[in-house]
Design an enzyme around this catalytic site. Sequence first.
Site, PDB file in Angstrom:
ATOM      1  CG  ASP B  95      -0.229   0.039   2.523  1.00 58.85           C
ATOM      2  OD1 ASP B  95       1.002  -0.169   2.520  1.00 58.85           O
ATOM      3  OD2 ASP B  95      -0.874   0.290   3.542  1.00 58.85           O
ATOM      4  CD  GLU B  96       4.961   3.441   2.664  1.00 59.66           C
ATOM      5  OE1 GLU B  96       4.413   2.685   3.473  1.00 59.66           O
ATOM      6  OE2 GLU B  96       5.974   4.095   2.907  1.00 59.66           O
TER       7      GLU B  96
END
Lengths: 365, 346
Positions: B95-96
Amino acid sequence: MEIRVNRSHFLGELGPMQGIVERRTTIPVLSHILLATAGDRFNLAATDLDVSLTTSCDAEISGEGGIAVQARKFMEIIRAVDGEEVRLVLEDEKRLGIEAGNSRFKINGLSPEDFPTLPEVQQDDEVEIPFAQLKRMISRVIFAVSTEESRFQLNGALLGFKDGALEIVATDGHRLALVENGLEKSSAAEGVLVPRKALQELMRFEGDGEITFSRSEHHLSFRLGRRDLICRILEGTFPDYERVISKDNDKQATFGRKVLAEAVQRVALLTGDRARAVRLSFSDGKLMISAANPDLGEAVEEVECEYDGGELRIGINPDYMSQFLAALDTDQVRFELKDENTQCIGLPVDGSDQRYLCVIMPMRV
Amino acid sequence: MDCFYAAVHMRDDPSLRGKPVVIGGSPEGRGVIAAASYEARRFGVRSAMPSAQAIRRCRQLVFIRPDFSRYRAESEQVFEILRRFTPLVQPVSIDEGYLDMTEHLEEWGSATAAAREIRRRVREERQLTVSVGVGPNRLIAKIASDFDKPDGLTVVPPDRVRRFLDPLPVRRLPGVGPATERRLEKIGVTLIGELRRFTEDELKSRFGRWGVALYNYARGRDERPVRISRTRKSISKERTYGTDLSEILEMEAELAKLADGVATAMQKREVSGRTLTVKIRYADFTTLTRSHTFRAPTRSASILLAAARELLRKSEAGKRRVRLLGVGCSNLVPGRIEQLGLFAGE
């Protein structure tokens, strides 16, 4: 103890000992060979605890005794000195004098009591195998023995005695080599797994005549002339190999062995170290061998063959192919194929063996 | 992404919205929290906290079992949106990620404009919020993205880097954890600005090479490039058992499941590996890892398992009780190339 021995004869017996002793070992005595007299015999022994070799030399002997000497250094000395004869004198329990030509050495050794006791294999159930035949058969399959330590039961070859025949099989799980030849005095007996190192050492033996094979519960013995190679039987279950020799490979391709071997090796130059695969594309009358590697580039080579099975593409490890082709001695080789997911079977054309084949599992590319 | 795992569940199940939601193992077992919604965080619930402890902090906590394949699929969708802005996208986790906009500024007007557009598209297409940081390098962009979470946009132009960093606690710097924080506190440093009082040599003598990095970070310097893809170094599976394993056969059966999982993941990612690692955590939490390197890369479950079993047998497992087992494969080779096995199950 004093021993006079012919130097070149002595060197001939010391040579095979070097393969047995451990190069790097935490047990010092295992890098030594044992020299000992027993009556009028001058005996030599080496062991790594799994595989042992004993032999003897013709020598003039006076007095009893023995010493274990560092195998490599001792061999270097005997090889380096001059003169036809070497004189060995046991100075004391741990010191050996070596005299040859104008040279005098005194080397340190270990007491013979420190040397491991070698296993004995009773000799009541012996089988005689022509040595030249055994050596040739081992050379046909040894490349397929696994070197993957975690698959220990494949770290050797299966020696199988059938009625009137001897069979040797080796596999590493990706390919399998099987050779079978008639053996007059053989009767069916349970197969036994011979560790790779013992096979390698047998290959170093020279001479004709018969090798005498016998087995006890945990050990095997191979005797040829003065030499006796004793090895621990490899424990484990060998896979059901007949099952993987496919019977319904309906396509056949026949090649000149040398032409194919060279082409495969050339194309293999452009396969990476870590994922070795060449693509074989068959079409009627020819085979295209190709390799592509994102870092290196591409290679392709066409080889003529007798083939009429239509288009077929299959990926294969070129090393597996090369090693099989190198183990063959026929002019021609035949491959039986089915599809890209089925093992292909390589066979000599007009070979001298009763049965010889190599099964190679393809690679998905 | 903001609170990614929880956000995915809360988007798809409106009844969860506004509730303290956590993703993780049940509080009855030994599970830990993998992610906590902002509502849950208000109760002091944090990721990596044992579930049992979390429920004590917040009785009405809603536990959801993690569904990683769902998160992965969602993550792929979001990264697909990001790649429309620049091909230079470097995911660093599910998620990054970093985007290097240097070559695409004209197209979008500015990095800030691109950031606004990214946030809008992710919101519209995926109904998820994302926090974006814009800066002259990875360091600043990362700190900026954490600055105003959730659903934030923080822009730090080059001439404002110092003003931005100085008042922030040193903990915001990547790599500074509780240990470094304590050591810095001893020399009177709690804020990034205070770190700048020290010369490079002073920091180097105290912290070694890490000190040099701290020196540069304090000045907002970071030379690390954005790389297109982070090449995966290993694939592994591990499991903590509800009750400790005591029988070796039981452990071997668990290894088989883990090896199978690793092999399947490798198949999916089209890689093979040369090094197999087994991780064993005994009941007293002492942990060991043991590795075996194969002659040729493999992704065969049975080959992985055979090696894993050997390594397990060489350990004290069986004599000692085991609470966690893991199997991993590294030294990965890309490509669909795969040696097929002769015997069944390989």
